[in-house]
Design a protein around this motif. Structure first.
Motif, PDB file in Angstrom:
ATOM      1  N   UNK A 195       4.898  20.261  20.858  1.00 58.97           N
ATOM      2  CA  UNK A 195       4.420  20.111  19.489  1.00 58.97           C
ATOM      3  C   UNK A 195       4.416  18.684  18.983  1.00 58.97           C
ATOM      4  N   UNK A 196       4.807  17.730  19.805  1.00 59.30           N
ATOM      5  CA  UNK A 196       4.825  16.328  19.372  1.00 59.30           C
ATOM      6  C   UNK A 196       3.397  15.851  19.140  1.00 59.30           C
ATOM      7  N   UNK A 197       3.170  15.155  18.032  1.00 59.91           N
ATOM      8  CA  UNK A 197       1.819  14.660  17.766  1.00 59.91           C
ATOM      9  C   UNK A 197       1.497  13.468  18.659  1.00 59.91           C
ATOM     10  N   UNK A 198       0.231  13.230  18.843  1.00 60.19           N
ATOM     11  CA  UNK A 198      -0.194  12.022  19.527  1.00 60.19           C
ATOM     12  C   UNK A 198      -0.577  11.035  18.428  1.00 60.19           C
ATOM     13  N   UNK A 199       0.326  10.098  18.177  1.00 65.32           N
ATOM     14  CA  UNK A 199       0.122   9.136  17.106  1.00 65.32           C
ATOM     15  C   UNK A 199      -0.748   8.003  17.633  1.00 65.32           C
ATOM     16  N   UNK A 200      -1.815   7.708  16.896  1.00 65.04           N
ATOM     17  CA  UNK A 200      -2.637   6.564  17.251  1.00 65.04           C
ATOM     18  C   UNK A 200      -1.826   5.296  17.053  1.00 65.04           C
ATOM     19  N   UNK A 201      -1.987   4.361  17.924  1.00 60.80           N
ATOM     20  CA  UNK A 201      -1.299   3.086  17.771  1.00 60.80           C
ATOM     21  C   UNK A 201      -2.054   2.310  16.702  1.00 60.80           C
ATOM     22  N   UNK A 202      -1.435   2.159  15.517  1.00 66.16           N
ATOM     23  CA  UNK A 202      -2.152   1.475  14.438  1.00 66.16           C
ATOM     24  C   UNK A 202      -2.192  -0.033  14.662  1.00 66.16           C
ATOM     25  N   UNK A 203      -3.297  -0.652  14.277  1.00 68.14           N
ATOM     26  CA  UNK A 203      -3.355  -2.107  14.260  1.00 68.14           C
ATOM     27  C   UNK A 203      -2.608  -2.540  13.014  1.00 68.14           C
ATOM     28  N   UNK A 204      -1.706  -3.468  13.153  1.00 68.70           N
ATOM     29  CA  UNK A 204      -0.855  -3.861  12.025  1.00 68.70           C
ATOM     30  C   UNK A 204      -0.598  -5.367  12.037  1.00 68.70           C
ATOM     31  N   UNK A 205      -1.630  -6.132  12.344  1.00 67.45           N
ATOM     32  CA  UNK A 205      -1.468  -7.581  12.333  1.00 67.45           C
ATOM     33  C   UNK A 205      -1.013  -8.018  10.944  1.00 67.45           C
ATOM     34  N   UNK A 206      -0.173  -9.025  10.908  1.00 64.00           N
ATOM     35  CA  UNK A 206       0.240  -9.599   9.641  1.00 64.00           C
ATOM     36  C   UNK A 206       1.416  -8.917   8.960  1.00 64.00           C
ATOM     37  N   UNK A 207       1.951  -7.840   9.530  1.00 66.70           N
ATOM     38  CA  UNK A 207       3.112  -7.205   8.916  1.00 66.70           C
ATOM     39  C   UNK A 207       4.388  -7.758   9.542  1.00 66.70           C
ATOM     40  N   UNK A 208       5.463  -7.702   8.769  1.00 66.50           N
ATOM     41  CA  UNK A 208       6.781  -8.144   9.238  1.00 66.50           C
ATOM     42  C   UNK A 208       7.630  -6.912   9.519  1.00 66.50           C
ATOM     43  N   UNK A 209       8.233  -6.863  10.689  1.00 65.99           N
ATOM     44  CA  UNK A 209       9.023  -5.706  11.104  1.00 65.99           C
ATOM     45  C   UNK A 209      10.412  -6.153  11.541  1.00 65.99           C
ATOM     46  N   UNK A 210      11.425  -5.451  11.064  1.00 63.37           N
ATOM     47  CA  UNK A 210      12.796  -5.657  11.530  1.00 63.37           C
ATOM     48  C   UNK A 210      13.150  -4.512  12.469  1.00 63.37           C
ATOM     49  N   UNK A 211      13.604  -4.852  13.648  1.00 65.32           N
ATOM     50  CA  UNK A 211      14.086  -3.869  14.616  1.00 65.32           C
ATOM     51  C   UNK A 211      15.601  -3.995  14.616  1.00 65.32           C
ATOM     52  N   UNK A 212      16.282  -2.973  14.095  1.00 67.88           N
ATOM     53  CA  UNK A 212      17.740  -2.960  14.004  1.00 67.88           C
ATOM     54  C   UNK A 212      18.247  -2.060  15.136  1.00 67.88           C
ATOM     55  N   UNK A 213      19.080  -2.610  16.012  1.00 73.01           N
ATOM     56  CA  UNK A 213      19.526  -1.835  17.169  1.00 73.01           C
ATOM     57  C   UNK A 213      21.044  -1.915  17.328  1.00 73.01           C
ATOM     58  N   UNK A 214      21.621  -0.769  17.626  1.00 73.44           N
ATOM     59  CA  UNK A 214      23.054  -0.693  17.911  1.00 73.44           C
ATOM     60  C   UNK A 214      23.346  -1.321  19.275  1.00 73.44           C
ATOM     61  N   UNK A 215      24.586  -1.727  19.470  1.00 73.81           N
ATOM     62  CA  UNK A 215      24.997  -2.320  20.740  1.00 73.81           C
ATOM     63  C   UNK A 215      25.632  -1.318  21.703  1.00 73.81           C
ATOM     64  N   UNK A 216      26.113  -0.175  21.191  1.00 76.05           N
ATOM     65  CA  UNK A 216      26.721   0.831  22.064  1.00 76.05           C
ATOM     66  C   UNK A 216      25.683   1.324  23.067  1.00 76.05           C
TER      67      UNK A 216
END
Length: 156
Positions: A5-26
């Motif tokens: 049932x997982x959707x197939x999400x289109x990969x959106x074009x998102x030039x110019x946006x700022x993204x923070x990737x927050x990741x745990x160390x464990x």
């Protein structure tokens, strides 16, 4: 793991946006792979303005996500893994991190990609991490979801 049932999400074009990737160390084998998946999704979307921030564990994801959202990032991707043990710690951390990340998104209006794996064992986590033998790539998928939500929200 269903995957059904997982959707197939289109990969959106998102030039110019700022993204923070927050990741745990464990569990670095898993979390490093999740970060790599997020970076692949960002590249596929044309996002070049992003920052990877590492925090000690999954419990710390919400506060870092809140600071990122308040600092002007257009979207946040939260990545981590909690593996069930013999104590109630699993339930507490999973619930607190999930609730906290949802509150960040709803209270700030900044989309938060939910890449927190909550697994019963190591093989389940490895199978979702986006490694060469994994069946799923939750780092990639959660980044796609954050970007797709950002594009949808901007269209409203």
């Amino acid at each position: 793991m269903s995957g059904s049932g997982a959707p197939r999400i289109q990969i959106p074009r998102a030039e110019g946006v700022r993204v923070a990737v927050i990741a745990a160390q464990w569990h670095p084998t898993v979390t490093d792979a999740l970060v790599a998946g997020a970076e692949r999704a960002l590249a596929d979307s044309g996002v070049t303005d992003y920052k990877v921030i590492r925090v000690p564990g999954s419990f710390e994801l919400p506060v870092a996500a809140l600071h990122a959202a308040r600092s002007g990032y257009d979207a946040v991707v939260a990545l981590g893994v909690v593996i069930r043990g013999d104590t109630p710690h699993f339930e507490y951390v999973c619930q607190a991190a999930t609730d906290g990340l949802m509150r960040v998104s709803v209270n700030t209006g900044v989309p938060v990609g939910f890449g927190l794996l909550t697994c019963d064992n190591d093989p389940q986590a490895l199978d979702r991490a986006g490694l060469p033998d994994s069946r799923e790539d939750k780092g990639y998928e959660s980044t796609q979801a954050a970007l797709a939500t950002l594009i949808a929200a901007r269209a409203l």
